[in-house]
Design a protein around this motif. Structure first.
Motif, PDB file in Angstrom:
ATOM      1  N   LEU A  67     -19.136 120.462  19.384  1.00  0.00           N
ATOM      2  CA  LEU A  67     -19.475 119.624  20.532  1.00  0.00           C
ATOM      3  C   LEU A  67     -19.188 120.297  21.879  1.00  0.00           C
ATOM      4  CD1 LEU A  67     -18.540 116.046  19.285  1.00  0.00           C
ATOM      5  CD2 LEU A  67     -20.802 117.050  19.559  1.00  0.00           C
ATOM      6  N   PRO A  68     -18.067 120.994  22.048  1.00  0.00           N
ATOM      7  CA  PRO A  68     -17.884 121.686  23.331  1.00  0.00           C
ATOM      8  C   PRO A  68     -18.936 122.760  23.600  1.00  0.00           C
ATOM      9  CG  PRO A  68     -15.775 121.446  22.259  1.00  0.00           C
ATOM     10  CD  PRO A  68     -16.810 120.997  21.278  1.00  0.00           C
TER      11      PRO A  68
ATOM     12  N   VAL B 127     -22.007 120.931  24.617  1.00  0.00           N
ATOM     13  CA  VAL B 127     -21.845 120.395  25.976  1.00  0.00           C
ATOM     14  C   VAL B 127     -22.046 121.501  27.009  1.00  0.00           C
ATOM     15  CG1 VAL B 127     -20.120 119.488  27.597  1.00  0.00           C
ATOM     16  CG2 VAL B 127     -20.414 118.420  25.373  1.00  0.00           C
TER      17      VAL B 127
ATOM     18  N   SER C 213     -25.047 121.378  29.546  1.00  0.00           N
ATOM     19  CA  SER C 213     -24.675 121.297  30.965  1.00  0.00           C
ATOM     20  C   SER C 213     -25.359 122.380  31.787  1.00  0.00           C
ATOM     21  CB  SER C 213     -23.161 121.413  31.130  1.00  0.00           C
ATOM     22  OG  SER C 213     -22.514 120.352  30.504  1.00  0.00           O
TER      23      SER C 213
ATOM     24  N   ILE D 274     -23.641 113.462  30.802  1.00  0.00           N
ATOM     25  CA  ILE D 274     -22.810 113.772  29.629  1.00  0.00           C
ATOM     26  C   ILE D 274     -21.865 112.622  29.335  1.00  0.00           C
ATOM     27  CG2 ILE D 274     -21.021 115.332  28.752  1.00  0.00           C
ATOM     28  CD1 ILE D 274     -23.764 116.610  28.754  1.00  0.00           C
TER      29      ILE D 274
ATOM     30  N   PHE E  62     -21.884 110.443  25.767  1.00  0.00           N
ATOM     31  CA  PHE E  62     -20.714 110.367  24.896  1.00  0.00           C
ATOM     32  C   PHE E  62     -20.079 108.980  24.893  1.00  0.00           C
ATOM     33  CE2 PHE E  62     -20.791 115.025  24.914  1.00  0.00           C
ATOM     34  CZ  PHE E  62     -20.634 115.239  23.557  1.00  0.00           C
TER      35      PHE E  62
ATOM     36  N   ALA F 172     -11.993 112.215  23.999  1.00  0.00           N
ATOM     37  CA  ALA F 172     -12.876 113.375  23.910  1.00  0.00           C
ATOM     38  C   ALA F 172     -14.017 113.263  24.920  1.00  0.00           C
ATOM     39  CB  ALA F 172     -13.423 113.519  22.502  1.00  0.00           C
ATOM     40  N   THR F 173     -14.495 112.036  25.157  1.00  0.00           N
ATOM     41  CA  THR F 173     -15.557 111.815  26.130  1.00  0.00           C
ATOM     42  C   THR F 173     -15.123 112.252  27.522  1.00  0.00           C
ATOM     43  OG1 THR F 173     -16.464 109.987  24.861  1.00  0.00           O
ATOM     44  CG2 THR F 173     -17.010 110.052  27.194  1.00  0.00           C
TER      45      THR F 173
ATOM     46  N   TYR G  72     -14.924 116.066  27.528  1.00  0.00           N
ATOM     47  CA  TYR G  72     -16.260 116.669  27.561  1.00  0.00           C
ATOM     48  C   TYR G  72     -16.920 116.486  28.927  1.00  0.00           C
ATOM     49  CZ  TYR G  72     -15.870 116.944  22.476  1.00  0.00           C
ATOM     50  OH  TYR G  72     -15.467 117.215  21.197  1.00  0.00           O
ATOM     51  N   THR G  73     -16.632 115.381  29.585  1.00  0.00           N
ATOM     52  CA  THR G  73     -17.178 115.161  30.927  1.00  0.00           C
ATOM     53  C   THR G  73     -16.603 116.176  31.908  1.00  0.00           C
ATOM     54  OG1 THR G  73     -17.435 112.811  30.462  1.00  0.00           O
ATOM     55  CG2 THR G  73     -17.447 113.468  32.772  1.00  0.00           C
TER      56      THR G  73
ATOM     57  N   LEU H 216     -15.428 119.105  31.079  1.00  0.00           N
ATOM     58  CA  LEU H 216     -15.999 120.384  30.681  1.00  0.00           C
ATOM     59  C   LEU H 216     -17.419 120.539  31.230  1.00  0.00           C
ATOM     60  CD1 LEU H 216     -15.737 122.996  28.994  1.00  0.00           C
ATOM     61  CD2 LEU H 216     -16.674 121.690  27.073  1.00  0.00           C
ATOM     62  N   ALA H 217     -18.198 119.480  31.171  1.00  0.00           N
ATOM     63  CA  ALA H 217     -19.569 119.523  31.691  1.00  0.00           C
ATOM     64  C   ALA H 217     -19.571 119.740  33.199  1.00  0.00           C
ATOM     65  CB  ALA H 217     -20.305 118.234  31.340  1.00  0.00           C
TER      66      ALA H 217
END
Length: 119
Positions: free
Chosen positions: A11-12, A15, A19, A36, A40, A55-56, A59-60, A62-63
């Motif tokens: 997933l990363p 993402v 992104s 993103i 998620f 995780a959401t 990931y946000t 990270l995006a």
């Protein structure tokens, strides 16, 4: 084991790739992060596991960071390309002379900061 690999590797990477693509399309890091986050968030409520909510958020972030880095890299590459285009368009075939004077045209276009005017 499979869920751990999915959460920490697959997933990363997805993402990051998504992104970069969204940043190139929309050119807005906040919009990329919002898209993103929305995707998620829907997945989190469909699955019904609150661990995915943490995780959401990760990931946000990270995006958002990926979108900002993509924007910075694209600006740097554009400046380098502008310098190369500016230098190569004014080069004679036989002789290259360097003009150290900055023209007002270079100052108005912003090219004076990054490129010398070769004639």
């Amino acid at each position: 084991m499979i869920n751990t690999l999915l959460i920490f590797f697959a997933l990363p990477v997805a993402v990051i790739i998504f992104s970069i693509a969204l940043q190139k399309i929309f050119n807005n890091p906040l919009l990329v992060a919002a898209i993103i986050f929305a995707i998620f968030l829907v997945v989190t409520f469909i699955i019904g596991n609150l661990i995915f909510l943490v995780a959401t958020i990760a990931y946000t972030l990270l995006a958002f960071i990926t979108a900002i880095l993509t924007q910075i890299i694209c600006k740097i590459l554009t400046k380098i390309e502008d310098c190369d285009d500016n230098n190569s368009s004014n080069v004679n075939d036989d002789v290259l002379t360097i003009n150290d004077n900055w023209t007002t045209e270079n100052l108005n276009t912003g090219r004076g900061k990054y490129c010398r005017n070769y004639r």
